[in-house]
Scaffold this active site. Structure first.
Site, PDB file in Angstrom:
ATOM      1  N   GLU A   1     143.025  74.622  90.959  1.00 22.77           N
ATOM      2  CA  GLU A   1     143.926  75.681  90.503  1.00 22.77           C
ATOM      3  C   GLU A   1     145.320  75.090  90.273  1.00 22.77           C
ATOM      4  OE1 GLU A   1     143.961  79.347  92.756  1.00 22.77           O
ATOM      5  OE2 GLU A   1     144.863  80.399  91.055  1.00 22.77           O
TER       6      GLU A   1
ATOM      7  N   TYR B   1     147.539  86.699 103.327  1.00 23.86           N
ATOM      8  CA  TYR B   1     146.953  85.700 102.425  1.00 23.86           C
ATOM      9  C   TYR B   1     145.434  85.891 102.338  1.00 23.86           C
ATOM     10  CZ  TYR B   1     145.973  81.148 100.343  1.00 23.86           C
ATOM     11  OH  TYR B   1     145.536  80.140  99.508  1.00 23.86           O
TER      12      TYR B   1
ATOM     13  N   HIS C   1     149.267  86.044  91.730  1.00 22.51           N
ATOM     14  CA  HIS C   1     148.013  86.749  91.448  1.00 22.51           C
ATOM     15  C   HIS C   1     148.114  88.241  91.762  1.00 22.51           C
ATOM     16  CE1 HIS C   1     146.594  82.767  91.198  1.00 22.51           C
ATOM     17  NE2 HIS C   1     145.671  82.744  92.105  1.00 22.51           N
TER      18      HIS C   1
ATOM     19  N   ASP D   1     143.213  75.669  99.975  1.00 20.84           N
ATOM     20  CA  ASP D   1     143.704  77.039 100.190  1.00 20.84           C
ATOM     21  C   ASP D   1     143.324  77.604 101.570  1.00 20.84           C
ATOM     22  OD1 ASP D   1     145.017  77.337  97.783  1.00 20.84           O
ATOM     23  OD2 ASP D   1     143.394  78.427  96.801  1.00 20.84           O
TER      24      ASP D   1
ATOM     25  N   HIS E   1     138.693  78.279  97.389  1.00 20.24           N
ATOM     26  CA  HIS E   1     138.918  79.545  96.747  1.00 20.24           C
ATOM     27  C   HIS E   1     138.276  79.666  95.352  1.00 20.24           C
ATOM     28  CE1 HIS E   1     142.318  81.594  94.221  1.00 20.24           C
ATOM     29  NE2 HIS E   1     141.508  82.532  94.611  1.00 20.24           N
TER      30      HIS E   1
ATOM     31  N   HIS F   1     141.364  70.924  94.955  1.00 24.12           N
ATOM     32  CA  HIS F   1     141.276  72.246  94.324  1.00 24.12           C
ATOM     33  C   HIS F   1     141.998  72.176  92.990  1.00 24.12           C
ATOM     34  CE1 HIS F   1     141.226  76.425  93.589  1.00 24.12           C
ATOM     35  NE2 HIS F   1     142.186  76.833  94.395  1.00 24.12           N
TER      36      HIS F   1
ATOM     37  N   ASP G   1     148.339  75.666  90.913  1.00 27.61           N
ATOM     38  CA  ASP G   1     149.382  75.466  91.920  1.00 27.61           C
ATOM     39  C   ASP G   1     149.170  74.153  92.672  1.00 27.61           C
ATOM     40  OD1 ASP G   1     147.141  76.902  92.794  1.00 27.61           O
ATOM     41  OD2 ASP G   1     148.193  77.819  94.472  1.00 27.61           O
TER      42      ASP G   1
ATOM     43  N   HIS H   1     149.043  75.486 101.435  1.00 28.01           N
ATOM     44  CA  HIS H   1     150.172  76.428 101.460  1.00 28.01           C
ATOM     45  C   HIS H   1     150.578  76.665 102.909  1.00 28.01           C
ATOM     46  CE1 HIS H   1     149.600  77.641  97.257  1.00 28.01           C
ATOM     47  NE2 HIS H   1     148.331  77.887  97.499  1.00 28.01           N
TER      48      HIS H   1
HETATM   49 FE1  FEO Z   1     143.510  78.682  94.730  1.00 28.80          FE
HETATM   50 FE2  FEO Z   1     146.553  77.723  96.086  1.00 28.80          FE
HETATM   51  O1  FEO Z   1     145.242  77.946  94.744  1.00 28.80           O
END
Ligand code: FEO
Length: 423
Positions: A87, A198, A31, A170, A151, A85, A89, A231
């Site tokens: 997203e 982050y 991003h 996240d 997120h 989530h 990833d 993460h």
């Molecule tokens: Fe909002 Fe790790 O994706």
């Protein structure tokens, strides 16, 4: 039946839970954020009577995740998949996983159902959880709590009773690849740097929502003995759990600190000389200063410093009547991240029209940065009197920042500036 050997192994993290994620050693950009240390995409396998997979991984890492799962169970035994989530990833290989595993149920937040429909056409396959509701996953209770905008609008967290694990997607994450799975495997300085970076580059605009989540957690009656984000490392000791919660409270509040960031670029080194003298003025007022030239420093590293600073001072040369392109890039990025509680000023060197500094000042005002000094502008090249004005600009911003922090400005060498003597 004996399972076949797997190239990637699951890692047991609690009585019932295994880490089955993937390590992305080579990720360098996320991003618009420079991720020098790579990242991990964490997925978790709960070995309850109904075997449950919490989140998946980025699509290219599907085989790695499935191998880790297959190192402990037959993947076809997975009964539930929870998507905290949507997203990519964390959901990029969700369609393939559903096709391979054929779980009884796939669960997401109500907004997650819509998002997974928009992303992958999975809406018919995914059920909405009841926000705040509990589910018996087969001998273990699991509760789902929406954390909208932490997120994405679909985001939720899941709490596993029994093992006391908060699967926080996240939130509390960091981009830090490693073979070590736990925060207590790392030194605190590394954790702090990556957690700050982050937050500053991913979570900062949603600080109000994060604050509400932090307020709500103690009311939920959870016995959190582990925080397992999507993460980076997992927090398992009371000290590390307390530490990351304390850091998040600090990030949310963005308390004004006596630190300043000078961000500039330069064409013929005039704005560079001005930047260094602005920093001298800030330091003379007792403020800690970091100076970043945009030619060579990544915007995401600068944003980490901005989040921790009380003042943001911008310097730019004029190019074709505009701010330097790197300033425009930085401001576009910073504006979206919505840092709060800053003061600032602008300076720079121009040739024949100084109008771009109105644009820079307007950009700072749009970010709710309070301008506490007139701009200092030098024509073509900074002269001694321009540099003295830069020194005073730094002192003015530094004094204002000290007052905001409830501190007295430093005295000493800055007094010489009042005498107008170049140093
Ligand atoms: Fe909002 Fe790790 O994706």
């Amino acid at each position: 039946m004996a399972r076949s050997p797997q190239p990637f192994q699951a890692r047991k993290i609690s009585e019932h839970v295994y880490w089955v994620g993937a390590v992305d050693w080579d990720l360098k950009e996320f991003h618009g954020y420079l991720t020098q240390r790579g990242t991990t995409y964490n997925a978790y396998l709960v070995l309850a009577d109904k075997i449950t997979l919490i989140d998946t991984v980025k699509k290219p890492y599907y085989d790695e995740m499935m191998a880790r799962i297959a190192s402990v169970i037959d993947p076809a035994d997975i009964a539930l998949i929870v998507s905290n989530h949507a997203e990519a990833d964390h959901s990029g290989c969700l369609p393939e996983t559903i096709a391979a595993v054929r779980p009884e149920r796939v669960l997401a937040s109500p907004k997650g159902v819509q998002t997974l429909q928009d992303l992958f056409g999975l809406g018919d396959r995914v059920e909405a959880v009841t926000p705040g509701g509990w589910l018996d996953v087969g001998g273990l209770p699991m509760q789902f709590v929406e954390t909208r905008m932490v997120h994405w609008p679909d985001s939720m967290v899941s709490y596993l009773g029994g093992d006391g694990i908060l699967f926080s997607q996240d939130a509390f994450g960091m981009h830090l690849a490693g073979s070590e799975r736990f925060a207590d495997d790392y030194d605190r300085a590394t954790l702090l740097h990556e957690a700050e970076k982050y937050y500053a580059n991913i979570v900062l605009p949603y600080s109000a929502q994060v604050g509400k989540v932090l307020d709500a957690v103690p009311t939920l009656g959870w016995d959190i003995r582990m925080i397992a984000p999507d993460h980076g490392p997992i927090f398992r000791t009371p000290a590390d759990i307390g530490w990351i919660l304390t850091q998040y409270r600090r990030f949310v509040e963005q308390t004004v600190t006596p630190r300043a960031v000078v961000v500039y670029d330069t064409m013929w080194h005039s704005t560079e000389r001005m930047a260094k003298v602005v920093a001298e003025g800030l330091a003379a007022a007792g403020v800690g200063v970091r100076v970043f030239c945009l030619n060579g420093t990544h915007r995401s590293d600068i944003m980490t410093a901005v989040m921790n600073a009380g003042a943001l001072v911008l310097g730019s040369p004029t190019l074709n009547g505009q701010p330097y392109p790197t300033l425009a890039d930085f401001l576009t990025y910073a504006k979206g991240l919505k840092p709060r509680h800053k003061i600032g000023a602008v300076f720079g060197s121009y040739g024949w029209t100084p109008k771009c500094y109105d644009e820079l000042a307007a950009s700072l005002k749009a970010m709710e940065v309070e301008l506490v000094s007139e701009p200092v502008l030098s024509r073509y090249s900074a002269k001694p009197e321009d540099l003295m004005a830069c020194l005073n600009l730094g002192r003015t911003v530094g004094k204002a920042l000290q007052q905001r922090c409830g501190r007295e400005p430093a005295h000493g060498r800055d007094d010489r500036a009042n005498q107008g003597k170049p140093q």
